[in-house]
Design a protein around this motif. Structure first.
Motif, short mmCIF file in Angstrom:
data_model
loop_
_atom_site.label_atom_id
_atom_site.label_comp_id
_atom_site.label_asym_id
_atom_site.label_seq_id
_atom_site.Cartn_x
_atom_site.Cartn_y
_atom_site.Cartn_z
N TRP A 15 50.41 44.68 28.44
CA TRP A 15 49.48 45.55 29.15
C TRP A 15 48.31 45.94 28.26
O TRP A 15 47.17 45.96 28.69
N ALA A 18 46.06 43.13 28.19
CA ALA A 18 45.34 42.97 29.45
C ALA A 18 44.20 43.97 29.55
O ALA A 18 43.13 43.66 30.03
N THR A 22 40.81 42.20 30.36
CA THR A 22 40.48 42.19 31.78
C THR A 22 40.63 43.60 32.30
O THR A 22 41.01 44.51 31.57
N TYR A 24 42.83 44.44 34.53
CA TYR A 24 44.09 44.47 35.28
C TYR A 24 44.79 45.83 35.17
O TYR A 24 44.87 46.41 34.10
N TRP A 25 45.29 46.30 36.30
CA TRP A 25 46.11 47.52 36.32
C TRP A 25 47.12 47.36 37.43
O TRP A 25 46.95 46.50 38.30
N GLN A 26 48.18 48.14 37.39
CA GLN A 26 49.11 48.14 38.52
C GLN A 26 49.75 49.51 38.65
O GLN A 26 49.91 50.25 37.67
N ASP A 182 46.72 47.48 45.18
CA ASP A 182 46.28 46.77 43.99
C ASP A 182 44.76 46.59 44.03
O ASP A 182 44.08 47.30 44.79
N PHE A 183 44.25 45.67 43.26
CA PHE A 183 42.78 45.53 43.17
C PHE A 183 42.15 45.15 44.51
O PHE A 183 40.94 45.29 44.69
N TRP A 462 51.95 36.87 32.43
CA TRP A 462 51.99 37.50 33.77
C TRP A 462 53.35 38.01 34.21
O TRP A 462 53.50 38.47 35.35
N LYS A 465 54.13 41.45 36.40
CA LYS A 465 52.82 41.77 36.98
C LYS A 465 52.65 41.04 38.31
O LYS A 465 53.55 40.36 38.79
N PRO A 467 50.33 38.25 39.48
CA PRO A 467 49.28 37.25 39.26
C PRO A 467 48.70 36.72 40.58
O PRO A 467 49.38 36.72 41.61
N ASP A 471 44.46 33.59 38.41
CA ASP A 471 45.10 33.87 37.11
C ASP A 471 45.87 32.65 36.63
O ASP A 471 45.89 32.33 35.45
#
Ligand SMILES: [Zn+2]
Length: 615
Positions: A15, A18, A22, A24-26, A182-183, A462, A465, A467, A471
């Protein structure tokens, strides 16, 4: 617990990485549930405390829960879809429409609080829509407390009571489950056919049930000494009529269980330390298969460890239940009355999903080919070894499935939402067969060594997470050095097909031969050409695809790299520095790993030509 601690350390590092590289978050969830199951009427009540962490950069003023069991009611979207689709799943058919009130499923929330404040909510089919009392700001936590009640439906699809093989309770998708944000925003998809996209977190579940029932579950049993049932070797004296089973499942995005009063419970400790649990009915017709399955399961686990990455939890359970095979966190439900090959095959597939869904947790309704296709690919490779078949290409079944689809006129692009295929068969072939071919064919494009490295790096970067297709292809690009965006795009977002052929083979001069190749369909590909000579020699000529800006490493001892083929040119001239009379045959992609929809034009042989000339 050792492996788990290690994996949490790995998550923390990845993390951090990441965040640097990037955006990326979750989101994160911690569930605590206490549930009472009545095995007489299949109704249950529960409480749920959910600590929700908003790791997104957004302020949330609503949340959504899945209420999956509401799908098993006449008139539900699952019911109506099954009644109206041209090729309904035979397990579903019109069965939901005929359920009586006592046989239906439901999941109802009776109260819901956010940080102690009463919330208003609305049940809309299989989704609970909730207006928050206070918005959850980026980086903040909220605690939700709810009471819920449910009824387990007759076993129709994936979960339910009284399966066709007599398993009392197959309990997947059974609790009010927070939808993923998510995103791409909320994913509060209704439960119509296909369902997985969950929030990562820890589950602490206490389950009270008739003491005669053996329970299999995601998570580690915390109180084996009070329970027995094969979880401890000691004799356990049961007090009262019920047992309360306490399970902890760390870093998962789902919690599933099954229970039956007649389960046999075996354990096997695999060479990597994972404890494998087997739960199956006390049925003489299946016992021998289920005993023999145990060593094969260990072999499969070790194959996946080696070819993808280490299984990170300490436990995995294979449970007779459900309606076929379906993967869940640390556990799978499979039907058990099968011949041995089929039992090992379904185990290979569902166990592989522990990686391609329960570690690399793709959004199954959007990218169904990533979990089903990757799983099909790696489980075929595993079966080839574990069952000692040793075929050169263990993926021929997937290629056949894809060819049928491509030539059927019913193909839809793999970007189709999993419920929105016109036909279930088109979903199946696109997700499983075309998805597996995506990977096997990537091995043709970048070479097998690069493909193997790509799968391992995909795991490293990944696991734990969510992906996306991009990705994955970026990993393949970084591992190989090739440009591959064209492959992801044309293969997964269009129905373009591949057809390359040999148009003409002629004498160029006394010492060389001219081969004209032709591209008949839209999909680009680099081309491997195998040339066999009359003196017994063999040469592999590789024609790079110009847009890849790259050349494949040599895959043959006699390897020649020809000039690039730029896609827009429909034909290509290949010069072979040998006289025509010394050429025995020329073949495009002898490996058949390129999914060429028409192989009739791939082969030139000297005999065929002279025979034709004689007519
Ligand atoms: Zn699957």
């Amino acid at each position: 617990m050792k492996k788990l601690l290690l994996s949490i350390a790995l998550i923390a590092t990845s993390w951090a990485g990441a965040q640097n590289n990037t955006s990326y978050w979750q989101q994160h969830v911690d569930y605590k549930m206490e549930v009472d199951m009545n095995v007489e009427n299949f109704q249950y009540t529960g409480t749920q405390e959910l600590v929700y962490t908003n790791n997104s950069p957004d302020t949330l003023d609503r949340v959504f829960y899945h209420l999956y069991f509401n799908a098993f009611q006449p008139g539900s979207e699952m019911d109506v879809r099954s009644l109206t689709i041209k090729d309904p799943d035979r397990r579903v058919g019109d069965r939901i429409s005929k359920l009586s009130e006592a046989e239906q499923g439901y999941l109802r929330v009776s109260s819901l609080y956010q940080n102690g404040n009463d919330l208003s909510f609305e049940e809309v089919g299989t989704v609970l829509e909730v207006e928050l009392d206070q918005p959850i700001l980026p980086g903040e936590k909220a605690t939700f407390n709810m009471e819920f009640e449910g009824q387990v439906p007759e076993q129709i699809r994936r979960s339910g009571r009284n399966s066709s093989e007599g398993v009392a309770l197959s309990m997947s998708q059974w609790f009010p489950k927070m939808a993923e944000y998510d995103f791409e925003g909320w994913h509060a998809a209704p439960y119509i056919g296909r369902e997985f996209h969950g929030v990562w977190g820890d589950f602490d579940v206490k389950l009270s049930i008739d003491k005669d029932y053996t329970v299999a579950a995601s998570g580690y049993l915390q109180n084996p000494d009070e329970i027995g049932h094969g979880y401890t070797d000691e004799e356990v004296e049961a007090e009262g009529d019920t047992h309360t089973w306490h399970f902890l499942a760390p870093e998962v995005h789902d919690f599933t269980w099954a229970a039956d009063p007649e389960y046999i419970h075996d354990k096997r400790i695999a060479a990597d330390g994972t404890v494998l649990h087997f739960f199956y009915k006390n049925n003489d017709e299946i016992k021998e298969n289920w005993k023999n399955l145990q060593e094969k399961t260990e072999d499969l686990l070790l194959f996946f460890n080696e070819n993808i990455g280490p299984y990170p939890w300490d436990q995995y359970s294979l449970v007779q239940g459900g309606d076929g095979g379906m993967e869940y966190a640390m556990l799978t439900l499979i039907t058990g009355e099968r011949n041995f090959g089929s039992l090992v095959g379904v185990t290979a597939h569902e166990l592989a999903h522990a990686w391609f869904q329960h570690l690399m947790a793709t959004n199954e309704s959007k990218h169904e080919w990533m979990d089903e296709g990757f799983t099909s690919y790696i489980s075929s490779a595993a079966m080839n070894q574990v069952m000692e078949t040793y075929a050169d290409n263990p993926h021929t079944g997937s290629y056949r499935g894809y060819m049928q689809l491509a030539n059927s006129g019913a193909e839809q692009p793999q970007t189709t939402q999993a419920d929105r295929y016109d036909l279930n068969a088109a979903y199946g072939a696109a997700a499983y067969s075309k998805g597996a071919v995506f990977i096997a064919q990537l091995g043709y494009i970048i070479g097998k060594d690069n493909l193997d490295k790509t799968l391992k790096r995909y795991y490293d970067e990944w696991k734990f997470k969510h992906p996306t297709p991009n990705d994955f292809i970026r990993i393949a690009e970084k591992v190989s050095g090739a440009e591959l965006d064209w492959y992801l795009n044309d293969w997964t977002r269009t129905t373009a097909t591949i057809d390359y052929g040999i148009k003409e083979v002629t004498k160029a001069d006394e010492n060389s031969t001219k081969v004209t190749l032709e591209r008949h369909k839209l999909m680009p590909m680099p081309i491997d050409v195998t040339v066999r000579y009359t003196n017994g020699e063999e040469e592999m000529i590789y024609i790079p695809l110009q847009m890849m800006r790259w050349e494949k490493p040599a895959e043959h001892e006699n390897w020649t790299v020809a000039d690039d083929w730029a896609w827009a040119y429909p034909t290509y001239e290949l010069k072979i520095e040998k006289p025509l009379s010394e050429i025995e045959s020329i073949e495009i992609d002898e490996s058949q790993l390129m999914a060429d929809v028409n192989r009739d034009n791939n082969l030139y042989t000297a005999e065929e030509t002279s025979a034709e000339a004689g007519q």
